[in-house]
Design a protein around this motif. Structure first.
Motif, PDB file in Angstrom:
ATOM      1  N   GLY A  69      27.742  43.705   9.392  1.00 18.87           N
ATOM      2  CA  GLY A  69      26.970  43.523   8.169  1.00 18.87           C
ATOM      3  C   GLY A  69      26.379  44.786   7.588  1.00 18.87           C
ATOM      4  N   ALA A  70      27.101  45.894   7.692  1.00 19.59           N
ATOM      5  CA  ALA A  70      26.582  47.167   7.182  1.00 19.59           C
ATOM      6  C   ALA A  70      26.753  47.258   5.669  1.00 19.59           C
ATOM      7  CB  ALA A  70      27.326  48.315   7.858  1.00 19.59           C
ATOM      8  N   GLY A  71      25.775  47.846   4.999  1.00 22.13           N
ATOM      9  CA  GLY A  71      25.831  47.986   3.540  1.00 22.13           C
ATOM     10  C   GLY A  71      25.823  49.443   3.116  1.00 22.13           C
ATOM     11  N   ILE A  72      25.974  49.649   1.804  1.00 24.45           N
ATOM     12  CA  ILE A  72      26.012  51.015   1.246  1.00 24.45           C
ATOM     13  C   ILE A  72      24.742  51.767   1.626  1.00 24.45           C
ATOM     14  CG2 ILE A  72      26.021  52.311  -0.916  1.00 24.45           C
ATOM     15  CD1 ILE A  72      27.960  50.216  -2.018  1.00 24.45           C
ATOM     16  N   GLY A  73      24.926  53.032   2.078  1.00 26.52           N
ATOM     17  CA  GLY A  73      23.797  53.868   2.456  1.00 26.52           C
ATOM     18  C   GLY A  73      23.467  53.817   3.944  1.00 26.52           C
ATOM     19  N   GLU A  74      24.038  52.838   4.640  1.00 31.69           N
ATOM     20  CA  GLU A  74      23.728  52.742   6.072  1.00 31.69           C
ATOM     21  C   GLU A  74      24.640  53.660   6.897  1.00 31.69           C
ATOM     22  OE1 GLU A  74      21.800  48.858   7.688  1.00 31.69           O
ATOM     23  OE2 GLU A  74      23.462  48.271   6.404  1.00 31.69           O
ATOM     24  N   GLU A  75      24.089  54.134   8.017  1.00 27.98           N
ATOM     25  CA  GLU A  75      24.852  55.014   8.905  1.00 27.98           C
ATOM     26  C   GLU A  75      25.537  54.136   9.947  1.00 27.98           C
ATOM     27  OE1 GLU A  75      22.565  58.387  10.259  1.00 27.98           O
ATOM     28  OE2 GLU A  75      24.123  58.847  11.740  1.00 27.98           O
ATOM     29  N   VAL A  76      26.825  54.367  10.126  1.00 20.90           N
ATOM     30  CA  VAL A  76      27.609  53.461  10.978  1.00 20.90           C
ATOM     31  C   VAL A  76      28.476  54.223  11.973  1.00 20.90           C
ATOM     32  CG1 VAL A  76      27.686  51.563   9.327  1.00 20.90           C
ATOM     33  CG2 VAL A  76      29.432  53.366   9.214  1.00 20.90           C
ATOM     34  N   LEU A  77      28.949  53.446  12.961  1.00 21.37           N
ATOM     35  CA  LEU A  77      29.825  53.936  14.015  1.00 21.37           C
ATOM     36  C   LEU A  77      31.199  53.305  13.756  1.00 21.37           C
ATOM     37  CD1 LEU A  77      29.488  55.544  16.722  1.00 21.37           C
ATOM     38  CD2 LEU A  77      29.006  53.352  17.822  1.00 21.37           C
ATOM     39  N   ILE A  78      32.258  54.134  13.786  1.00 21.56           N
ATOM     40  CA  ILE A  78      33.596  53.668  13.430  1.00 21.56           C
ATOM     41  C   ILE A  78      34.571  53.916  14.576  1.00 21.56           C
ATOM     42  CG2 ILE A  78      35.545  54.099  11.863  1.00 21.56           C
ATOM     43  CD1 ILE A  78      33.447  54.972   9.780  1.00 21.56           C
ATOM     44  N   THR A  79      35.386  52.916  14.860  1.00 23.67           N
ATOM     45  CA  THR A  79      36.470  53.080  15.819  1.00 23.67           C
ATOM     46  C   THR A  79      37.785  53.108  15.054  1.00 23.67           C
ATOM     47  OG1 THR A  79      35.271  51.976  17.594  1.00 23.67           O
ATOM     48  CG2 THR A  79      37.666  52.010  17.786  1.00 23.67           C
ATOM     49  N   THR A  80      38.679  54.025  15.438  1.00 19.97           N
ATOM     50  CA  THR A  80      39.952  54.168  14.732  1.00 19.97           C
ATOM     51  C   THR A  80      41.136  53.847  15.653  1.00 19.97           C
ATOM     52  OG1 THR A  80      40.127  56.503  15.295  1.00 19.97           O
ATOM     53  CG2 THR A  80      39.022  55.966  13.226  1.00 19.97           C
ATOM     54  N   GLY A  81      42.307  53.788  15.046  1.00 20.56           N
ATOM     55  CA  GLY A  81      43.533  53.574  15.805  1.00 20.56           C
ATOM     56  C   GLY A  81      43.711  52.121  16.199  1.00 20.56           C
ATOM     57  N   SER A  82      44.592  51.891  17.177  1.00 23.16           N
ATOM     58  CA  SER A  82      44.894  50.512  17.550  1.00 23.16           C
ATOM     59  C   SER A  82      43.685  49.839  18.195  1.00 23.16           C
ATOM     60  CB  SER A  82      46.110  50.461  18.480  1.00 23.16           C
ATOM     61  OG  SER A  82      45.862  51.175  19.659  1.00 23.16           O
ATOM     62  N   SER A  83      42.786  50.617  18.773  1.00 24.68           N
ATOM     63  CA  SER A  83      41.571  50.046  19.369  1.00 24.68           C
ATOM     64  C   SER A  83      40.703  49.362  18.316  1.00 24.68           C
ATOM     65  CB  SER A  83      40.751  51.141  20.057  1.00 24.68           C
ATOM     66  OG  SER A  83      41.509  51.783  21.067  1.00 24.68           O
ATOM     67  N   VAL A 123      46.614  52.922  -3.950  1.00 21.77           N
ATOM     68  CA  VAL A 123      46.911  51.991  -2.860  1.00 21.77           C
ATOM     69  C   VAL A 123      46.074  52.269  -1.619  1.00 21.77           C
ATOM     70  CG1 VAL A 123      49.281  51.511  -3.602  1.00 21.77           C
ATOM     71  CG2 VAL A 123      48.829  53.482  -2.106  1.00 21.77           C
ATOM     72  N   LEU A 124      46.085  51.287  -0.741  1.00 23.03           N
ATOM     73  CA  LEU A 124      45.387  51.330   0.542  1.00 23.03           C
ATOM     74  C   LEU A 124      46.467  51.421   1.618  1.00 23.03           C
ATOM     75  CD1 LEU A 124      42.419  50.931   1.563  1.00 23.03           C
ATOM     76  CD2 LEU A 124      42.907  48.495   1.668  1.00 23.03           C
ATOM     77  N   ILE A 125      46.303  52.362   2.561  1.00 31.12           N
ATOM     78  CA  ILE A 125      47.342  52.620   3.562  1.00 31.12           C
ATOM     79  C   ILE A 125      46.776  52.456   4.970  1.00 31.12           C
ATOM     80  CG2 ILE A 125      48.844  54.429   4.524  1.00 31.12           C
ATOM     81  CD1 ILE A 125      48.892  55.624   1.672  1.00 31.12           C
ATOM     82  N   THR A 126      47.529  51.788   5.822  1.00 33.39           N
ATOM     83  CA  THR A 126      47.180  51.711   7.234  1.00 33.39           C
ATOM     84  C   THR A 126      48.170  52.577   8.020  1.00 33.39           C
ATOM     85  OG1 THR A 126      46.266  49.498   7.048  1.00 33.39           O
ATOM     86  CG2 THR A 126      47.007  50.159   9.238  1.00 33.39           C
ATOM     87  N   THR A 127      47.653  53.336   8.981  1.00 35.99           N
ATOM     88  CA  THR A 127      48.509  54.236   9.766  1.00 35.99           C
ATOM     89  C   THR A 127      48.529  53.835  11.241  1.00 35.99           C
ATOM     90  OG1 THR A 127      46.707  55.754  10.209  1.00 35.99           O
ATOM     91  CG2 THR A 127      48.005  56.177   8.220  1.00 35.99           C
ATOM     92  N   GLY A 128      49.420  54.498  11.985  1.00 33.10           N
ATOM     93  CA  GLY A 128      49.502  54.291  13.426  1.00 33.10           C
ATOM     94  C   GLY A 128      50.229  53.013  13.772  1.00 33.10           C
ATOM     95  N   SER A 129      50.060  52.562  15.007  1.00 37.31           N
ATOM     96  CA  SER A 129      50.801  51.388  15.458  1.00 37.31           C
ATOM     97  C   SER A 129      50.352  50.133  14.716  1.00 37.31           C
ATOM     98  CB  SER A 129      50.657  51.210  16.970  1.00 37.31           C
ATOM     99  OG  SER A 129      49.311  51.028  17.315  1.00 37.31           O
ATOM    100  N   SER A 130      49.130  50.131  14.187  1.00 32.99           N
ATOM    101  CA  SER A 130      48.655  48.976  13.417  1.00 32.99           C
ATOM    102  C   SER A 130      49.475  48.765  12.150  1.00 32.99           C
ATOM    103  CB  SER A 130      47.187  49.173  13.028  1.00 32.99           C
ATOM    104  OG  SER A 130      46.387  49.345  14.179  1.00 32.99           O
ATOM    105  N   ALA A 131      50.064  49.834  11.646  1.00 31.69           N
ATOM    106  CA  ALA A 131      50.830  49.742  10.397  1.00 31.69           C
ATOM    107  C   ALA A 131      51.969  48.741  10.526  1.00 31.69           C
ATOM    108  CB  ALA A 131      51.375  51.125  10.026  1.00 31.69           C
ATOM    109  N   ARG A 132      52.591  48.714  11.678  1.00 37.05           N
ATOM    110  CA  ARG A 132      53.772  47.862  11.846  1.00 37.05           C
ATOM    111  C   ARG A 132      53.456  46.379  11.682  1.00 37.05           C
ATOM    112  NH1 ARG A 132      54.619  50.494  16.704  1.00 37.05           N
ATOM    113  NH2 ARG A 132      54.719  48.462  17.670  1.00 37.05           N
ATOM    114  N   LEU A 133      52.219  46.007  11.937  1.00 35.78           N
ATOM    115  CA  LEU A 133      51.831  44.603  11.813  1.00 35.78           C
ATOM    116  C   LEU A 133      51.983  44.101  10.383  1.00 35.78           C
ATOM    117  CD1 LEU A 133      48.675  44.728  14.075  1.00 35.78           C
ATOM    118  CD2 LEU A 133      50.858  43.659  14.623  1.00 35.78           C
ATOM    119  N   ALA A 134      52.102  45.003   9.433  1.00 35.16           N
ATOM    120  CA  ALA A 134      52.253  44.597   8.031  1.00 35.16           C
ATOM    121  C   ALA A 134      53.717  44.452   7.631  1.00 35.16           C
ATOM    122  CB  ALA A 134      51.573  45.642   7.135  1.00 35.16           C
ATOM    123  N   LEU A 135      54.637  44.758   8.530  1.00 37.16           N
ATOM    124  CA  LEU A 135      56.063  44.723   8.188  1.00 37.16           C
ATOM    125  C   LEU A 135      56.718  43.427   8.654  1.00 37.16           C
ATOM    126  CD1 LEU A 135      57.058  48.366   9.199  1.00 37.16           C
ATOM    127  CD2 LEU A 135      56.563  47.497   6.910  1.00 37.16           C
TER     128      LEU A 135
END
Lengths: 83, 83, 83, 83, 83
Positions: B48-62, D55-67
């Protein structure tokens, strides 16, 4: 893998349930023994590293293999303390 | 993992079905508490994060592990709000 | 994949159990035969590369496929020595 | 995830069988609404985006889930058109 | 995905068994049709690309899907020749 020095920790009360109990450390990355001014946030996998210690970090999906809960949405983990 | 401040949200009416209902937030990344001018787009995982809030992001398949629909083609998720 | 020259090795006594026995090498990356000043830490997968040797590195989750223990939290592995 | 504007498309007659029928689009990346001069090549997942569209792009192994063919060797997919 | 021009090939006699027979090509990356001076090493997946040809590259775990041996520790594969 990356190496760096722990500079601080980040507190997030409102977070994903599967990340409860995780210690988020902000780490300044090094290359060849020198600081780079680049930072990453990594979860301590239980090696017990503290601020000021030099650590080894694994990133990506491999990082989760170091966690007790391998389904936690985490992409960077401290896997060792450098002697 | 990355930290940053939410700067805006992105609307995409025509999108992959599995992304319907997703909130796409544009986040300015930080390092060591300072803004970097770099941006990433991340889906809110329900913290439920909104504009201006500081957040933690996880990337990749995780990142997908934080979503209700773990088969959504998403590579970056907001997993926590930083206190 | 990346190529580079091994510059040193890193010792970590306190580390994840699944990384015990791993040799962590610090590698300076090259592009087109020239050094870049960028570094990565990679585990030797058993090709027996030493300091000063030019090596081929695989990163990401694919790296683990080169290890005896494919569940080790490792994201970069030396998979070959360049002739 | 990334956002950007489609600048062109790439034709590859001789390619992996599992990529036959894929539309490869060259996309200039944006941050915070501004162009960056950085480019990525992404496959259209069926949202039907054309040159000049954002456009909005997803990268990495997650990308394949859109194919349709989730075994295609693809690491970047257009998953939405930004309004 | 990335595009670039093959600049040379790399010979590694001492390497992981699962990479035997792989052709390692050093590719200079392009963006929007211009060379960047950045390089990556990619395995030819069988499209038969030679030095000087412009190619399409898939990276990460998706790259392995283009190989006969999908368990080879490889993170970048040439999946097409650009016309």
């Amino acid at each position: 893998m990356l190496r760096g020095i722990i500079r601080g920790h980040i507190v997030s009360t409102k977070k994903q349930k599967s990340l409860e109990g995780s210690k988020f450390m902000e780490v300044e990355l090094m290359k060849n023994g020198e600081l780079t001014g680049e930072f990453i946030i990594a979860v301590d996998s239980g090696v017990g590293a503290g601020i000021g210690e030099e650590v080894l970090i694994t990133t990506g999906s491999s990082a989760r293999l170091a966690l007790l809960n391998q389904n936690a949405p985490c992409d960077a983990v401290i896997v060792g303390i450098i002697d």
